[in-house]
Design an enzyme around this catalytic site. Sequence first.
Site, PDB file in Angstrom:
ATOM      1  NE  ARG A  15      -8.657  26.425  16.977  1.00  0.00           N
ATOM      2  CZ  ARG A  15      -8.974  26.078  15.721  1.00  0.00           C
ATOM      3  NH1 ARG A  15      -8.613  24.885  15.272  1.00  0.00           N
ATOM      4  NH2 ARG A  15      -9.628  26.901  14.939  1.00  0.00           N
ATOM      5  N   GLY A 104      -5.892  38.036   8.033  1.00  0.00           N
ATOM      6  CA  GLY A 104      -4.438  38.000   8.225  1.00  0.00           C
ATOM      7  C   GLY A 104      -3.882  36.612   8.443  1.00  0.00           C
ATOM      8  CG  ASN A 369      34.555  41.157  13.145  1.00  0.00           C
ATOM      9  OD1 ASN A 369      34.794  40.252  13.937  1.00  0.00           O
ATOM     10  ND2 ASN A 369      33.344  41.413  12.695  1.00  0.00           N
TER      11      ASN A 369
HETATM   12  C1  UD1 Z   1     -14.496  32.719   9.341  1.00  0.00           C
HETATM   13  C2  UD1 Z   1     -15.849  32.871   8.628  1.00  0.00           C
HETATM   14  C3  UD1 Z   1     -16.236  31.520   8.016  1.00  0.00           C
HETATM   15  C4  UD1 Z   1     -15.168  31.042   7.090  1.00  0.00           C
HETATM   16  C5  UD1 Z   1     -13.833  30.983   7.791  1.00  0.00           C
HETATM   17  C6  UD1 Z   1     -12.738  30.705   6.811  1.00  0.00           C
HETATM   18  C7  UD1 Z   1     -17.107  34.555   9.852  1.00  0.00           C
HETATM   19  C8  UD1 Z   1     -18.189  34.803  10.824  1.00  0.00           C
HETATM   20  N1  UD1 Z   1     -16.824  33.287   9.579  1.00  0.00           N
HETATM   21  O1  UD1 Z   1     -14.710  31.849  10.429  1.00  0.00           O
HETATM   22  O2  UD1 Z   1     -17.445  31.642   7.311  1.00  0.00           O
HETATM   23  O3  UD1 Z   1     -15.507  29.775   6.552  1.00  0.00           O
HETATM   24  O4  UD1 Z   1     -13.522  32.236   8.431  1.00  0.00           O
HETATM   25  O5  UD1 Z   1     -11.533  30.509   7.473  1.00  0.00           O
HETATM   26  O6  UD1 Z   1     -16.545  35.506   9.332  1.00  0.00           O
HETATM   27  N2  UD1 Z   1     -10.993  38.522  13.596  1.00  0.00           N
HETATM   28  C9  UD1 Z   1     -10.855  39.792  14.109  1.00  0.00           C
HETATM   29  N3  UD1 Z   1     -11.693  40.208  15.083  1.00  0.00           N
HETATM   30  C10 UD1 Z   1     -12.696  39.446  15.542  1.00  0.00           C
HETATM   31  C11 UD1 Z   1     -12.845  38.139  15.018  1.00  0.00           C
HETATM   32  C12 UD1 Z   1     -11.985  37.717  14.043  1.00  0.00           C
HETATM   33  O7  UD1 Z   1      -9.951  40.523  13.696  1.00  0.00           O
HETATM   34  O8  UD1 Z   1     -13.434  39.928  16.404  1.00  0.00           O
HETATM   35  C13 UD1 Z   1     -10.066  38.071  12.542  1.00  0.00           C
HETATM   36  C14 UD1 Z   1      -9.183  36.927  13.016  1.00  0.00           C
HETATM   37  O9  UD1 Z   1      -7.968  37.439  13.541  1.00  0.00           O
HETATM   38  C15 UD1 Z   1      -8.949  36.160  11.727  1.00  0.00           C
HETATM   39  C16 UD1 Z   1     -10.206  36.415  10.922  1.00  0.00           C
HETATM   40  O10 UD1 Z   1     -10.796  37.565  11.473  1.00  0.00           O
HETATM   41  O11 UD1 Z   1      -7.847  36.646  10.998  1.00  0.00           O
HETATM   42  C17 UD1 Z   1     -11.180  35.251  10.929  1.00  0.00           C
HETATM   43  O12 UD1 Z   1     -11.616  34.995  12.243  1.00  0.00           O
HETATM   44  P1  UD1 Z   1     -11.861  33.538  12.774  1.00  0.00           P
HETATM   45  O13 UD1 Z   1     -12.270  33.626  14.174  1.00  0.00           O
HETATM   46  O14 UD1 Z   1     -10.727  32.656  12.435  1.00  0.00           O
HETATM   47  O15 UD1 Z   1     -13.148  33.119  11.895  1.00  0.00           O
HETATM   48  P2  UD1 Z   1     -13.620  31.641  11.622  1.00  0.00           P
HETATM   49  O16 UD1 Z   1     -14.389  31.151  12.762  1.00  0.00           O
HETATM   50  O17 UD1 Z   1     -12.505  30.829  11.136  1.00  0.00           O
END
Ligand code: UD1
Length: 448
Positions: A15, A104, A369
Amino acid sequence: MPLAIVVLAAGRGTRMVSSKPKVLHPIAGLPMLFHAMGTASELQPERRVVVAGFGAEQVSHALQDYAPDVEVAIQEEQLGTAHAADQARSALEDFDGDVIVLFGDTPFIRTETLKTMLDARRAKADVVVLGFEPDDPARYGRLVLADGRLQRIVEAKDASPQELQIGLCNSGVICASRKNLFDLISRIGCGNAAQEYYLTDIVEKANEAGLACSVVTCSEDETLGINSRAELARAEAIFQNRARQAAMAVGVTLVAPETVFFAPDTRLDRDVLVEPHVVFGPGVEVEQGAVVRAFSHLEGCQVGREAVIGPYARLRPGSSIGAGAKIGNFVETKNATLEAGAKVNHLSYLGDAHVGAAANIGAGTITCNYDGVLKHRTEVGAGAFIGSNSALVAPVSVGAGAIVAAGSVITREVPPEALALGRAEQDNKAGAAERLRQRQRARKTAAE
Ligand code: UD1
Ligand code: MG
């Protein structure tokens, strides 16, 4: 008990609509990843692992400069947060202690909050989750409690209508011992709506194994996650508001706080006054009583006590402005030291220069400079006076107390106390103006 930090940063960040990995997008000029790592690092972790995936090379590269000791684990395919955390397994194989897993893209979690989690982990629980109660729980995972104990976390996508009513949500931050963390991750499957390995399932697995799970809560603004440019802008606004409040709390006057922008390391001493529309880039220190006037841009510089900068000044990296010195409108400095009381009030460029105490640099003075290949230094002695519109062609020096006549091009050393005239001599021809005009009028008539 030693601590390790694992930061999940492999996601594409679809996004953001960017070819740059989401975690490298800056807040206050610093990648959001470094904000997240900075707070965690205050707990003095023994080990730090960043899990990178999308744009891993760019992430590694950025980390090399910022924190060369950080280990980077690669997640080739983004199969979910549990799968991501699992990539840190081999890096931490020989580590015996607690692990905090962070995201991150969630830059504002406070050090004290992480400390509370760590304390809870050590005092009473095997797995500690950081929860919060957002105004709108929307897409967040929900924390399911029974008898005050954390039973499991359910993702919004998988939640029943009743579970969606739960206000307590998952921030994503989890703390467990290294052993429990990776043992439990091994048991997590991907039988859910997204067909991903959810780190959140660790809670259910812990309960099944007879381990204790607990929740620590924090305020919603700490857990703000960034997924889009709009959220990035919101994060910037939150950061800036905090920086403004912090500056004012230590005795800085911000005439219009909402128009002043800070870097994470900006340091303003008490009784500094900042007029509207000022930007502080990284590495700025301003000492007591200095005034930064409107529309100035400062980075990598030091401003001494009672100095006055601007309006419309640009201080670039390596600028050091002495006590009581004055930098006026449309003046740019780069890698330049101005000693106490020096004045550069109008329309000048000073690069690779040293200007002695109380020297006066006239309007439009330029240090030349750069010769197109190399940079050279200019030295202006204490108390020297440089007349307006002079070009100081570096390498060159003007001695203490010397005067350079306006409009000079100075290419050779000016000895102390000397008067240097580096310009063509003026020649007045009596009555020649009228003769010239008549000649021009005659030419015009002939052409018509
Ligand atoms: C996640 C949580 C959710 C929480 C929310 C808070 C899970 C399954 N869900 O959902 O409960 O309320 O964050 O913001 O954990 N990432 C990886 N590799 C992957 C997937 C994700 O490194 O395969 C990293 C992403 O870069 C990011 C973080 O993990 O920094 C969170 O991933 P994201 O996909 O944003 O999780 P949410 O769906 O937001
Ligand atoms: Mg997210």
